[in-house]
Design an enzyme around this catalytic site. Structure first.
Site, PDB file in Angstrom:
ATOM      1  N   ASP A 208      -1.244  42.898  29.932  1.00  0.00           N
ATOM      2  CA  ASP A 208      -2.479  43.665  30.145  1.00  0.00           C
ATOM      3  C   ASP A 208      -2.736  44.126  31.646  1.00  0.00           C
ATOM      4  O   ASP A 208      -3.793  43.606  32.332  1.00  0.00           O
ATOM      5  CB  ASP A 208      -3.695  42.932  29.602  1.00  0.00           C
ATOM      6  N   GLU A 452       0.891  32.680  28.633  1.00  0.00           N
ATOM      7  CA  GLU A 452       0.779  33.018  27.326  1.00  0.00           C
ATOM      8  C   GLU A 452       1.882  33.627  26.453  1.00  0.00           C
ATOM      9  O   GLU A 452       1.918  34.618  25.765  1.00  0.00           O
ATOM     10  CB  GLU A 452      -0.474  34.320  27.258  1.00  0.00           C
ATOM     11  N   TYR A 505     -11.094  32.580  25.811  1.00  0.00           N
ATOM     12  CA  TYR A 505     -12.199  33.495  26.021  1.00  0.00           C
ATOM     13  C   TYR A 505     -13.272  33.479  24.917  1.00  0.00           C
ATOM     14  O   TYR A 505     -13.375  34.102  24.106  1.00  0.00           O
ATOM     15  CB  TYR A 505     -11.649  34.945  25.976  1.00  0.00           C
ATOM     16  N   GLU A 541      -7.845  30.549  32.644  1.00  0.00           N
ATOM     17  CA  GLU A 541      -8.426  31.753  32.606  1.00  0.00           C
ATOM     18  C   GLU A 541      -9.539  31.696  31.787  1.00  0.00           C
ATOM     19  O   GLU A 541      -9.725  30.818  30.793  1.00  0.00           O
ATOM     20  CB  GLU A 541      -7.748  32.756  32.019  1.00  0.00           C
TER      21      GLU A 541
END
Length: 647
Positions: A208, A452, A505, A541
């Site tokens: 991303d 990831e 997240y 993160e």
């Protein structure tokens, strides 16, 4: 790597193992520094540029564009170096171009370099994305696979064949990604002729951030004597107030040589010396390298001057190279990360090499601005998400005491084909190059081998076990991690790492809008990971996209108020666990950054606490207040640092 108290003992036993580690590389990659025996000439500025727009993107090779001036084979435009080429023009097809692009520049080489056959002349590229081939005066001198890391070639003999010719450097760069590159990607041809023209293809990526391309760091010419210091490896330790600098030198093209190694403090005073190619330098009343906000004198660096004298039947040679050295020690227990035997808590950021117009191009004003913002925030660390950053940035970290988790470009490893032998071999070479480049930076306290990945896939166990063990063999003195977002019970890499790094997240990608669930879900995450692996955890993160200036009360997603409340709920859970086994928190992200176009991104990723122009959102002040409070809780700060308004 041994756990708990045994880590320190293991580290002592392995201090010299780093010198004997298996490595695919046969030469060093010391950062070019000027000295009495070395000169450096920058080739930054405007280069001639052309994108190969032929259907197969291969016309440049078929017609041998490298054999003559680029302007003689077709139209060229000006292109700045260093910079990504994508945002420089108004041409949207160049912004999204995939394939070979060609750079060229003629360099003026000092006559004394050419005349002295005892002088090596080296052409060096700090990084280019991703596959590069370099020619000098039409002769291929090197090629390199992968971005983010330097490559070079000795060109002195070639230039001396015809000293009347200018030094014409041609560099072809290809940003195409495949399943076995790092990072991986794929090319998809669109064969429906009712929708797409012949040969139409798209590059798919699994990360991303925008796939910026071009020559991103400086291009240099530098010199060394014919007999020269090729590499230096330094490992440091201390006992009470005595420091130990264990070193090993690699020397090239010297049949017999004398060596003088001198370690000097910041005032230029000699504190230790040796005349051996390897050994220990003992430093009494040592000044340790400490992180920012952990000590009143952070980032203390000694200078290790290596002076080589050699001779052959024709000439005598002297080479001088000076390496900054920070004396510090890193250990890991099942619940703590220790720097110099003191608990260290990561309160920092994730970053990107990304800015308007320049893309990933190195830019000193931006680098200095970012470091001022880091210190204003009270951040003591960052992760080089998701690739190695410029060497100059690592040197800034050394000087300012900013701790670094040094990550390779292992991002987006999602396809099962990316776990094959070709991918694995490439991944090992990248780790070789990364460790070779950054092994002597005291700011680098941990290696990260991936971000990831699809770590639940069956091939992932062998793949990551191999990469992690290889990295530990290269450098037994630093812990190794990779960053996970997969289910703790299925993660194939976690058993082999020393520190668990987890991205999550909650209330964003999971249960969007429900901030009240963050503490419960985060607590469950921590307990599951620690319960299974008994290793310290970094929240590597967390965050929320925020459009600057967008407001809502009650808070709604994408507003500044929502980003604030997300952070505050995460911080509650961190505070419960950080006195147990959570050893750090890294916000995603330091600043907004560009991504590929898509319905989920409005001109890039907006999770930064600063805008892309480095202006603070409301969350920056939340983070600043927290980070300074965390720093002040240690009780080891001098009085002037207790008030962040001084920045």
């Amino acid at each position: 790597m041994a756990r708990a108290a045994g880590f320190g003992v293991f580290r002592l036993l392995c201090l010299f193992a780093v010198f004997e580690a298996a490595c695919l590389l046969d030469s060093g990659m010391l950062f070019p520094r000027e000295s009495s025996s070395r000169e450096v000439k920058e080739l930054n500025g405007l280069w001639s540029f052309r994108a190969d727009r032929s259907p197969n993107r291969n016309q440049g090779f078929e017609r041998a564009w490298y054999k003559s001036r680029l302007a003689e084979t077709g139209p060229v435009i000006d292109m700045p170096v260093p910079a990504s080429y994508n945002d420089i023009t108004q041409d949207p097809t160049l912004r999204d171009f995939i394939g070979w692009v060609w750079y060229e520049r003629e360099a003026v080489v000092p006559a004394r370099w050419i005349a002295d056959e005892g002088t090596r002349i080296v052409a060096r590229v700090g990084s280019a994305h991703y596959y590069s081939v370099m020619w000098v005066n039409g002769v291929k001198v090197t090629e390199h696979k992968g971005g983010h890391l330097p490559f070079e070639a000795e060109i002195g003999a070639l230039l001396r064949k015809d000293p009347t010719q200018p030094c014409r450097i041609t560099i072809a760069v290809n940003n195409t990604l495949s399943v076995d590159t790092l990072p991986p990607g794929s090319i998809k041809y669109m064969n429906d002729k009712t929708k797409y023209p012949d040969g139409y293809f798209v590059q798919s990526i699994f990360f991303d951030f925008f796939n910026y391309a071009g020559i991103h760091r400086s291009v240099l010419l530098y010199t060394t004597p014919k007999a020269y210091v090729d590499d230096i490896t330094v490992v440091t330790n201390f006992f009470d107030d005595t420091g130990v600098v264990q070193y090993k030198l690699s020397v090239r093209d010297a049949v017999s040589a004398t060596i003088k190694v001198t370690l000097m403090d910041k005032d230029g005073h000699c504190v230790a010396s040796s005349s051996e190619p390897s050994g220990d330098l003992i430093v009494k009343d040592v000044n340790l390298w400490w992180p920012y906000l952990m000590h009143e004198n952070p980032g203390y660096l000694y200078s290790m001057e290596v002076r080589l004298k050699a001779a052959d039947e024709k000439s005598a040679y002297e080479d001088v190279y000076t390496l900054p050295v920070g004396i510090r020690m890193v250990n890991v227990t099942s619940t703590q990360f220790l720097i110099n035997n003191k608990p260290f808590y990561f309160h920092g950021v994730n970053k990107h090499e990304d800015s308007n117009i320049r893309g990933k191009g190195f830019d000193w004003p931006l680098v200095v601005k970012d470091f001022n913002l880091l210190k204003w925030l009270g951040a003591n660390s960052f992760r080089t998400s998701h690739y190695p950053y410029a060497e100059e940035i690592m040197q800034m970290c050394d000087r300012h005491g900013i701790v670094v988790i040094d990550e390779c470009p292992g991002v987006g490893i999602k396809d099962i084909l990316s776990f094959g032998n070709a991918s694995l071999t490439n991944h090992l070479v990248v780790m070789d190059e990364l460790v070779r480049r950054d092994k002597n930076h005291p700011s680098v306290v941990m290696w990260s081998v991936a971000n990831e990945p699809a770590a639940e896939m069956p091939p992932a166990d062998f793949y990551f076990k191999t990469v992690i063990q290889h990295t530990k063999a290269l450098d037994p003195t630093r812990p190794v991690t990779f960053v996970s977002d997969s289910n703790y019970a299925r993660d194939k890499g976690a058993p082999y790492v020393d520190v668990i790094c987890v991205n999550s997240y909650f209330s964003w990608y999971h249960d969007p809008g429900h901030v009240e669930l963050i503490p419960r879900q985060l607590n469950t995450q921590f307990e599951n990971w620690y319960g299974k692996y008994q290793k310290p955890i970094i929240q590597s993160e967390y965050g929320a996209d925020t459009v600057p200036g967008l407001h809502s009360d009650p808070p709604m997603m994408f507003t500044e108020e929502y980003q604030n409340i997300v952070l505050k709920n995460y911080h509650k859970a961190f505070d419960e666990k950080r006195k147990q086994y959570v050893i750090g928190e890294l916000i995603w992200n330091f600043a907004d950054f560009m991504t590929a176009q898509g319905v989920l991104r409005v001109v890039g990723n907006k999770k930064g606490v600063f805008t892309r122009e480095r202006q603070p959102k409301a969350a920056a002040f939340i983070l600043k207040e927290r980070y300074w409070r965390l720093a002040n809780e240690t009780g080891r700060l001098p009085p002037w640092t207790k008030y962040p308004c001084s920045f």
